[in-house]
Design an enzyme around this catalytic site. Structure first.
Site, short mmCIF file in Angstrom:
data_model
loop_
_atom_site.label_atom_id
_atom_site.label_comp_id
_atom_site.label_asym_id
_atom_site.label_seq_id
_atom_site.Cartn_x
_atom_site.Cartn_y
_atom_site.Cartn_z
N ASP A 108 0.88 -1.16 0.00
CA ASP A 108 0.00 0.00 0.00
C ASP A 108 0.92 1.22 0.00
O ASP A 108 1.52 1.56 1.01
CB ASP A 108 -0.87 -0.03 1.28
CG ASP A 108 -1.65 1.26 1.48
OD1 ASP A 108 -1.64 2.11 0.59
OD2 ASP A 108 -2.27 1.40 2.56
N GLU A 155 -7.29 0.45 -4.61
CA GLU A 155 -7.32 0.31 -3.16
C GLU A 155 -8.64 -0.27 -2.62
O GLU A 155 -8.61 -1.15 -1.76
CB GLU A 155 -6.99 1.65 -2.50
CG GLU A 155 -5.50 1.99 -2.66
CD GLU A 155 -5.16 3.46 -2.49
OE1 GLU A 155 -6.03 4.23 -2.07
OE2 GLU A 155 -4.02 3.83 -2.78
#
Ligand code: AMP
Length: 620
Positions: free
Chosen positions: A23, A185
């Site tokens: 991430d 995401e």
């Protein structure tokens, strides 16, 4: 069958390369992996799982990433780069409105080109800066797993356009990673929650992701292991940073301080204090701090009512996006099974409170750590792509329409937004002038009718069309969008078979040659870089501590006994000597000693500051 290498030197079995999920956040980044037990876990020691996405360059030009770099934000704002994700794949024109937000130098000499950052006379692209952060994460994972990490899935906000996705991919490559997939995401977040892992379940979920710099909301339908994003919406310039800025503005206003009178360093310091105040108050703890202006120590206070006043208008904007996303997806709020909260800023209690104006409390799910969900989901996706789970399939959608410019500067959409990817679509065009032998094709991304309002991705010429009367040639333009959301375009004149193809990336990405040569450079220097970095990190930490300690002693001499001042100066001198010629371990030992000795002084001062703050006075 998997091949297992043997380490000839040690006679041990080599671990196979790990496949990780990353991430790469605006404020923080995390790396995760699916372990042997099949569970995803974030990597790193408990207090440094989260790596601030900050790069600091010291005087020698060596890059330091993460918490140590964050320390340098106050005193070296010009050489400390934060929020680089806001610059990734962007031109100066794109970010001009927000340029004042950055305390480092962003070069604005060519508005159309990818922005560059100037640090100590050296230019860096956001791709290189992101690669530095990714290298740090890779190293951290290699440390934790005791294995090579060469393959990764990297997540991006659903709203990232083609240039930004390509830039992310280039950054991964530059960091020595084979980027298996760029994943949205919200898709990763839903994977982390396990949605879709049971093929018999069907769920419609909304992912509400409020991070440091971006806000995204997506509506997904998950059925029989297929993740279908029904709609996405959001704002690429909205997040916790805006709250921090709001707090700084509030303080400046209420203390009657002219923002123009502050230095960059003071702004950075205030920004960090604002973030501390926000986190403290949102976790239910009061905040009081102090800030030095014109040699006067000013007390800074912050409470829940003011926090909510700053936060509410920001959250209102997010709710507008949520409603639009529901509308685009064609679902009612009551049809959503779960609203998943992602991103550090969803810890603001007002987020759940405000969402309850649209959803029922029972629909809101924040059972996983909002900082970790995206990385965990990316790791699961990486595991799927590594071939370890055959039960999951991933279907995403493109967040923005893709098309070409036609007469009068109009946008002609070929792949509409929210189309499932991978996908392809084609359309036929013709010439407007007799005998026209070349046709220029400009590709745009966006929702506006005029191309001037959309983002230009690239343009190219189809040459060698045989001379024909206007309107006679048949030029077929085909768009192919792959699973990463990266576009390939071909143009073919059907009567003559003249054809040309292009992969959309050159305008903002780096060419393969440049990426490769940078990669070779970084690999060649990897080991020395690593050792040097550790030493420099220790030196920076040491210098930072000396700076703080010296400042403290000179400002608060009346609080310390003569013996305490002398002993502190002796320890500072000793640490200085270690920094000049000692090893990393010696410097770290010096830091510990000085820290231990001076810690009680800071506590003493804090008591005085809190006392004064409670009285609402200014202390000198
Ligand atoms: P992310 O981009 O997801 O890493 O989120 C980072 C943002 O979350 C930053 O703006 C942080 O200040 C913010 N944040 C982290 N913890 C909290 C908290 N407890 N309350 C409010 N905001 C927070």
């Amino acid at each position: 069958m998997a091949k297992i290498g043997i380490n000839i030197k040690g006679g041990t079995l080599e671990k196979p390369d790990a496949v990780v999920g990353i991430d790469l956040g605006t404020t923080n980044s995390l790396i995760a992996v699916v372990g042997e037990n099949g569970e995803a876990k974030v990597l790193g020691k408990s207090n440094d799982v989260i790596v601030p996405s900050i790069v600091h360059f010291d005087e020698s030009g060596t890059a330091i990433v993460g918490n140590t770099a964050k320390l340098a934000l106050i005193h070296n704002p010009e050489t400390t780069i934060y929020s680089v994700k806001r610059l990734l794949g962007r031109s100066y024109k794109d970010i001009a409105k927000h340029a004042a937000f950055f305390t480092y130098r962003i070069i604005d000499d060519n508005e159309e080109q990818m922005v560059r950052v100037l640090v100590n006379d050296k230019y860096y692209t956001p791709i290189e800066l992101s690669a530095i952060i990714l290298s740090e994460l890779k190293r951290k994972a290699e440390d934790a797993l005791q294995a090579q990490v060469s393959k990764a899935v990297i997540t991006v906000p659903a709203y990232f356009n083609d240039n930004q996705r390509q830039a992310t991919r280039d950054a991964g490559k530059l960091a020595g990673l084979d980027v298996l997939r760029i994943v949205n995401e919200p898709t990763a977040a839903s994977l982390a929650y396990g949605f879709g892992l049971d093929p018999n379940h069907q769920k419609t979920i909304a992912v509400y992701d409020l991070g440091g710099g971006t806000f995204d909301v997506s509506v997904l339908r998950i059925e029989a292991g297929i993740f279908e994003v029904l709609s996405t919406n959001g704002d690429t310039s909205l997040g916790g940073d805006d709250v921090d800025r709001g707090i700084v503005d509030h303080w400046l206003q209420s203390l009657n301080i002219d923002p123009e009178s502050l230095s960059r360093n003071q702004f950075s310091e205030l920004r960090l204090l604002a973030e501390q105040a926000k986190i403290s108050v949102s976790s239910g703890n009061p905040f009081s701090g102090s800030f030095e202006n014109n040699n006067i120590l000013v007390a800074l206070n912050f409470d829940e009512t003011t926090l909510n006043q700053i936060v509410n208008p920001i959250l209102d904007k997010t709710l507008v996006c949520v409603k639009k996303a529901l509308l685009d997806a064609g679902v009612q709020a009551s049809e959503i099974d779960e609203v998943v909260l992602v991103g550090g800023s969803t810890r603001l209690p007002q987020v759940s409170a405000q969402l309850k104006s649209i959803f029922k409390a029972s629909q809101i799910n924040n059972s996983l750590d909002p900082d970790e969900v995206v990385a965990l989901g990316a790791a699961i996706e990486a595991d799927v792509l590594a071939g370890n789970r055959r039960d999951i399939l991933l279907l995403d959608v493109t967040p923005l329409s893709l098309g070409i410019e036609t007469g009068g500067g109009l946008m002609d959409v070929i792949i509409p937004r929210n189309s499932k990817i991978p996908c392809s679509a084609a359309r036929e065009y013709t010439t407007s002038v007799d005998g026209q032998v070349n046709m220029s094709i400009a590709i745009f991304q966006g929702e506006r009718e005029l191309v001037a309002e959309n983002r230009k991705l690239v343009s190219f010429e189809l040459r060698g069309i045989p001379a024909m009367p206007a309107g006679f040639p048949k030029v077929k333009i085909k768009f192919l969008l792959d699973a990463d959301g990266i576009l390939r375009v071909s143009a073919e004149e059907l009567r003559s078979g003249v054809k040309q193809e292009i992969e959309v990336k050159p305008q903002y990405g780096l060419s393969d040659d440049i990426v490769e040569s940078m990669l070779i450079d970084s690999l060649t220097n990897a080991q020395t870089d690593l050792e040097l970095r550790a030493l420099i990190e220790a030196k920076t930490e040491g210098r930072q501590l000396i700076y703080t300690a010296e400042r403290f002693i000179s400002k608060n001499s009346q609080m310390l006994s003569a013996a305490e001042t002398m002993e502190s100066q002796k320890l500072i001198q000793a640490l200085n000597e270690k920094i000049a010629s000692g090893s990393r371990d010696e410097i770290l030992a010096g830091i510990d000693t000085l820290n231990e000795y001076t810690k009680p002084f800071a506590e003493r001062l804090m008591d005085i500051a809190i006392g004064a703050a409670l009285k609402g006075t200014t202390i000198i």
